[in-house]
Design an enzyme around this catalytic site. Sequence first.
Site, short mmCIF file in Angstrom:
data_model
loop_
_atom_site.label_atom_id
_atom_site.label_comp_id
_atom_site.label_asym_id
_atom_site.label_seq_id
_atom_site.Cartn_x
_atom_site.Cartn_y
_atom_site.Cartn_z
CB SER A 194 -1.95 3.00 -3.71
OG SER A 194 -2.50 4.21 -3.28
CB ALA A 195 -7.36 3.49 -2.46
CG ASP A 211 -1.69 1.17 1.47
OD1 ASP A 211 -2.43 1.53 0.55
OD2 ASP A 211 -1.59 1.79 2.55
CG LEU A 212 1.73 5.72 -1.75
CD1 LEU A 212 3.20 5.45 -2.05
CD2 LEU A 212 1.14 6.61 -2.85
CG ASP A 213 -1.78 7.62 0.62
OD1 ASP A 213 -0.75 8.19 0.28
OD2 ASP A 213 -2.87 7.74 0.04
CE LYS A 224 -4.78 6.52 9.21
NZ LYS A 224 -3.91 6.03 10.30
CD GLU A 282 -3.83 -1.51 2.88
OE1 GLU A 282 -3.90 -0.66 3.78
OE2 GLU A 282 -4.12 -1.27 1.71
CG ASP A 283 -2.08 2.73 6.29
OD1 ASP A 283 -2.40 2.30 5.15
OD2 ASP A 283 -2.38 3.86 6.69
CB THR A 313 0.49 10.61 2.00
OG1 THR A 313 0.55 9.20 1.81
CG2 THR A 313 1.58 11.28 1.19
CE LYS A 334 -5.94 -0.53 -1.05
NZ LYS A 334 -4.78 0.20 -0.48
P1 B16 Z 1 -6.54 10.12 -3.51
P2 B16 Z 1 -3.66 4.01 0.02
C1 B16 Z 1 -5.58 5.87 -0.04
O1 B16 Z 1 -4.29 5.46 -0.36
C2 B16 Z 1 -5.63 6.65 1.26
O2 B16 Z 1 -5.33 5.82 2.36
C3 B16 Z 1 -7.02 7.21 1.46
O3 B16 Z 1 -7.06 7.97 2.65
C4 B16 Z 1 -7.38 8.08 0.26
O4 B16 Z 1 -8.69 8.59 0.36
C5 B16 Z 1 -7.25 7.23 -1.02
O5 B16 Z 1 -5.95 6.71 -1.12
C6 B16 Z 1 -7.55 8.04 -2.26
O6 B16 Z 1 -6.52 8.96 -2.43
O7 B16 Z 1 -7.51 11.14 -3.06
O8 B16 Z 1 -5.11 10.58 -3.52
O9 B16 Z 1 -6.93 9.49 -4.83
O10 B16 Z 1 -3.58 3.99 1.50
O11 B16 Z 1 -4.58 2.97 -0.58
O12 B16 Z 1 -2.31 4.08 -0.64
MG MG Z 2 -2.82 3.19 3.32
#
Ligand code: B16
Ligand code: MG
Length: 232
Positions: free
Chosen positions: A114-115, A9-11, A45, A169-170, A17, A145
Amino acid sequence: MFKKGFIFDLDGVIVDTAKYHFLAWKKLANSIGVDFSEVQNEQLKGVSRVRSLEKILEWGNKTLPEDEFMRLMAMKNEDYLTYINTMDASEILPDVSKTLDFLIKKGQAIALGSASKNATPILHKVNLFQKFDAIVDGNDVSKAKPDPEVFLIGAKLLKMNPEDCIVFEDSVAGVQAANIANMISIGIGEDDVLHEADYIFKDFTEMSSQFLEDLISGTIKKQPKNNLSINN
Ligand code: B16
Ligand code: MG
């Protein structure tokens, strides 16, 4: 040689982030008279931008016309990007680079799952883009997710079976997605939040190279689970 697929996962896993998402959503929510706690923020998240705003509106008992909804999402992203623009490699979370380099040295397949629709520019900013064999982000998926779509596409791109993949994953939603995909789920964060994960570490500094070796060899396995279903 043993080969597994490692999906990051990224964030909140590679870079912190998650704190920027929180600040940007909080500012946006407050501007329409809604407030939410850090505990509620755990539910944001890993979930998509659209789903995040839907949840915030639910918490505030508000409904909005579609054009206003779109405008608020754009505002949040603009604010979020002001934080992202200042990022550099110093924001990579502790021992993430070391872990990626170890797995690369061991010939493992590595993907991002990542989402976020901002994932690719963030990876370039922190200079990690070239370490991934495949990138799956919010632009590639239609289901957020805890739907396992993001990780299943990642496994496919890596040419690995889902059961030979490991997800870091966090988020609660992301851990659930990995479990539903039948991948080993490794929670990065707090035990009480991520208790559905197969294994939990506070961060990558706690993860030994022996643990990674055991994941690669298959000595460490998925924990049996009951009642896996999508419920967001
Ligand atoms: P964006 P991950 C997710 O990233 C974040 O955890 C989540 O808080 C955020 O709403 C989502 O990405 C969408 O991000 O607005 O930049 O498209 O944790 O799956 O890497
Ligand atoms: Mg995350």
